[in-house]
Design an enzyme around this catalytic site. Structure first.
Site, mmCIF file in Angstrom:
data_model
loop_
_atom_site.group_PDB
_atom_site.id
_atom_site.type_symbol
_atom_site.label_atom_id
_atom_site.label_comp_id
_atom_site.label_asym_id
_atom_site.label_seq_id
_atom_site.Cartn_x
_atom_site.Cartn_y
_atom_site.Cartn_z
ATOM 1 N N ASP A 79 0.810 -1.211 0.000
ATOM 2 C CA ASP A 79 0.000 0.000 0.000
ATOM 3 C C ASP A 79 0.848 1.266 0.000
ATOM 4 O O ASP A 79 1.909 1.334 0.621
ATOM 5 C CB ASP A 79 -0.897 -0.014 1.244
ATOM 6 C CG ASP A 79 -1.833 1.167 1.320
ATOM 7 O OD1 ASP A 79 -2.725 1.261 0.480
ATOM 8 O OD2 ASP A 79 -1.653 2.010 2.224
ATOM 9 N N GLU A 139 0.526 -0.525 -4.956
ATOM 10 C CA GLU A 139 -0.441 0.558 -5.094
ATOM 11 C C GLU A 139 0.281 1.887 -4.988
ATOM 12 O O GLU A 139 0.928 2.184 -3.984
ATOM 13 C CB GLU A 139 -1.509 0.459 -3.996
ATOM 14 C CG GLU A 139 -2.624 1.480 -4.167
ATOM 15 C CD GLU A 139 -2.627 2.576 -3.095
ATOM 16 O OE1 GLU A 139 -3.671 3.236 -2.936
ATOM 17 O OE2 GLU A 139 -1.593 2.774 -2.433
#
Length: 522
Positions: free
Chosen positions: A238, A308
């Site tokens: 992330d 991401e």
């Protein structure tokens, strides 16, 4: 053929000769990896299925619905965030990277999930948040106390007026520089106990790791190994755009008014706090680790590295790595999240072409149309566009990422201010928006609360259209969104869609012709 505002003519064929046209992606047979043509289905665990009637989705609820994925032809589930968290950023603030949050169940529930998924040949991907932890993490508590190796686990810096503070405790500490938080305001928070500022790219309850510390690298690899040992086959890392900061502590340039530059994240030119070159190297480190793990443990399938980052395409292409130093298998491609509605055909074609033209040789493309941080597709383009985007995303080469509910055309749900759960809204200092609208409960059937929960009140409101937009109702309608998705999922397993060359023809602002072909002779 169904007719909407835009026509998508999709031709799928075997042909004995080449087709004249603009061929901008000649497909090659990728390595026969399990992930190279998979559908990655994003399960947002809070909103998928509640098994214990507390109004919040959980692991047992996901287990109850595993046959849903089998019916759709889904092969890979991305489930997260799952780790223990005080939920100050809805789970992206981890207190313990080795525990399941009690909200979702127990480690035994997780093990059962893995077992039941294996029975159905489903593969599990979960989130790792390498940029920061929760302020409740034991590592941060020890870092405040300067305890052993933990003293430098986080990004601590003296105040710019540190000498004055040491002489006079009534003086207000000034941050080391002007860096801001994504969620608005200063990125620095003073800790009275340690008498230093700590940095946080997100909110003050999410202190950033000192990612340049080799001990943090070891911790991340330890987390990866722990979950690989428990049956996870891939990870989505992330917020990598924010992973490193320049160690120079130079102020970032203000591009708005002086007042805006004190509070509004987009008011600064983020030269020193995003997309630092070291990010590429740590992705390669993770890839090397999982590849070695696969070999040393004789695992029958490789482990997946997904990333991401809302970065430029130039940066994302570097995430792939190269033949000697491979990186991410799946750097998430968010280009189709922001299609220009004023010229939708041209925008779609440009975004597809841009990714495929820039992608390194022998890599695999991927496509994201919806996710937990952006409006659902029907909200942006209208419910009638659902089959068109389904046809497009499931026939493009490579990996498709499906957000839960996309298969039935779930729309954003209106969430009243008093129902809002997202503590950070949309970030970038915007306090008037929320990410809750695209995170509302999955709509399973036409019963109360759409079959998501038997609790009187789910954690977020169910969309009022659930009586017609739900899985069970659409299963019975041959031309429903659900059944069209299912047919496209089956079709993408054919050699033509898996290995076919791609041709597109941007005819007018409302007509787009898209061809996949496999040449079998001359």
């Amino acid at each position: 053929m169904r007719t909407f505002h835009i026509f998508l003519f999709m031709v799928i064929a075997y042909t004995c000769s080449t087709v004249n046209g603009n061929v901008y992606f000649g497909a090659t047979r990728p390595t026969n990896e399990w992930w190279s043509n998979t559908i990655v289905y994003q399960v947002y665990p809070r909103s998928f299925k509640d098994s214990d009637n507390d109004g919040i989705g959980d692991l047992k609820g996901i287990i109850q619905k595993l046959d849903h994925f089998v019916d759709l032809g889904i092969e890979t589930l991305w489930i997260g965030p799952l780790f223990k968290s005080p939920m100050d950023d809805m789970g992206y603030d981890v207190e313990d990277f080795y525990e399941i949050d009690p909200m979702f169940g127990t480690m035994a529930d997780f093990d059962e999930l893995v077992l039941e998924m294996k029975k159905r040949n489903l593969k599990l991907v979960t989130d790792i948040i390498p940029n920061h932890s929760s302020y409740k993490c034991e590592w941060f508590k020890k870092s405040i106390e300067r305890e052993g190796k933990y003293a430098d686990y986080y990004l601590w810096r003296n105040a710019s007026n540190q000498d004055e503070i040491l002489r006079n405790s009534t003086i207000k500490p000034k941050p080391p520089n002007n860096w801001l938080s994504v969620f608005g305001g200063s990125g620095w928070t003073w800790n009275e106990k340690r008498q230093q500022f700590y940095y946080h790219q997100f909110n003050e309850k999410q202190p950033d790791f000192n990612i340049r510390n080799p001990e943090i690298h070891k911790e991340i690899l330890g987390i990866i190994k722990f979950w690989l040992d428990r049956g996870v086959v891939g990870f989505r890392f992330d917020a990598l755009k924010h992973l490193y900061e320049s160690d120079s502590l130079i102020d970032e340039d203000c591009i708005m008014t002086e007042e805006e530059c004190k509070i509004n994240y987009v008011s600064l030119n983020h030269t020193y706090t995003v997309d630092q070159p070291e990010t590429i190297e740590i992705i390669r480190e993770w890839r090397e680790f999982v590849d070695n793990y696969t070999r040393s443990n004789n695992r029958p399938i490789s482990s997946l590295i997904a990333t991401e980052s809302y970065s430029s395409i130039k940066v994302l292409m570097q995430y792939y790595g190269n033949s000697t130093k491979p990186g991410a298998h799946l750097p998430f491609n968010f280009a189709l999240l922001s299609v220009d509605k004023r010229d939708i055909i041209k925008s779609i074609d440009t975004n597809i072409k841009n990714w495929l033209d820039n992608m390194p040789e022998n890599q695999v493309a991927n496509w994201v149309v919806e996710n937990h941080d952006n409006f659902r597709m029907p909200t942006k383009y209208g419910a009638e566009m659902v089959p068109l985007f389904t046809a497009l995303k499931l026939s493009l080469p490579g990996i498709e990422v499906t957000y839960y509910g996309s298969e039935i055309g779930m729309d954003n749900t209106y969430v009243r201010p008093d129902q809002t759960q997202d503590p950070n809204n949309s970030g970038a200092g915007r306090l008037d928006e929320t990410r809750d609208n695209e995170r509302c409960p999955m709509q399973w059937d036409s019963s109360i609360n759409a079959g998501f929960t038997e609790a009187k009140k789910p954690w977020l409101p169910v969309n009022p259209n659930y009586y017609k937009v739900n899985v069970e109702t659409q299963k019975k309608i041959p031309n429903s969104n659900y059944n069209f998705y299912k047919k496209m999922s089956q079709l993408r397993k054919t050699d033509t869609l898996k290995y076919g060359d791609l041709h597109t023809y941007n005819i007018t602002k409302s007509i787009y012709i898209y061809i996949k072909e496999v040449i079998i002779g001359t």
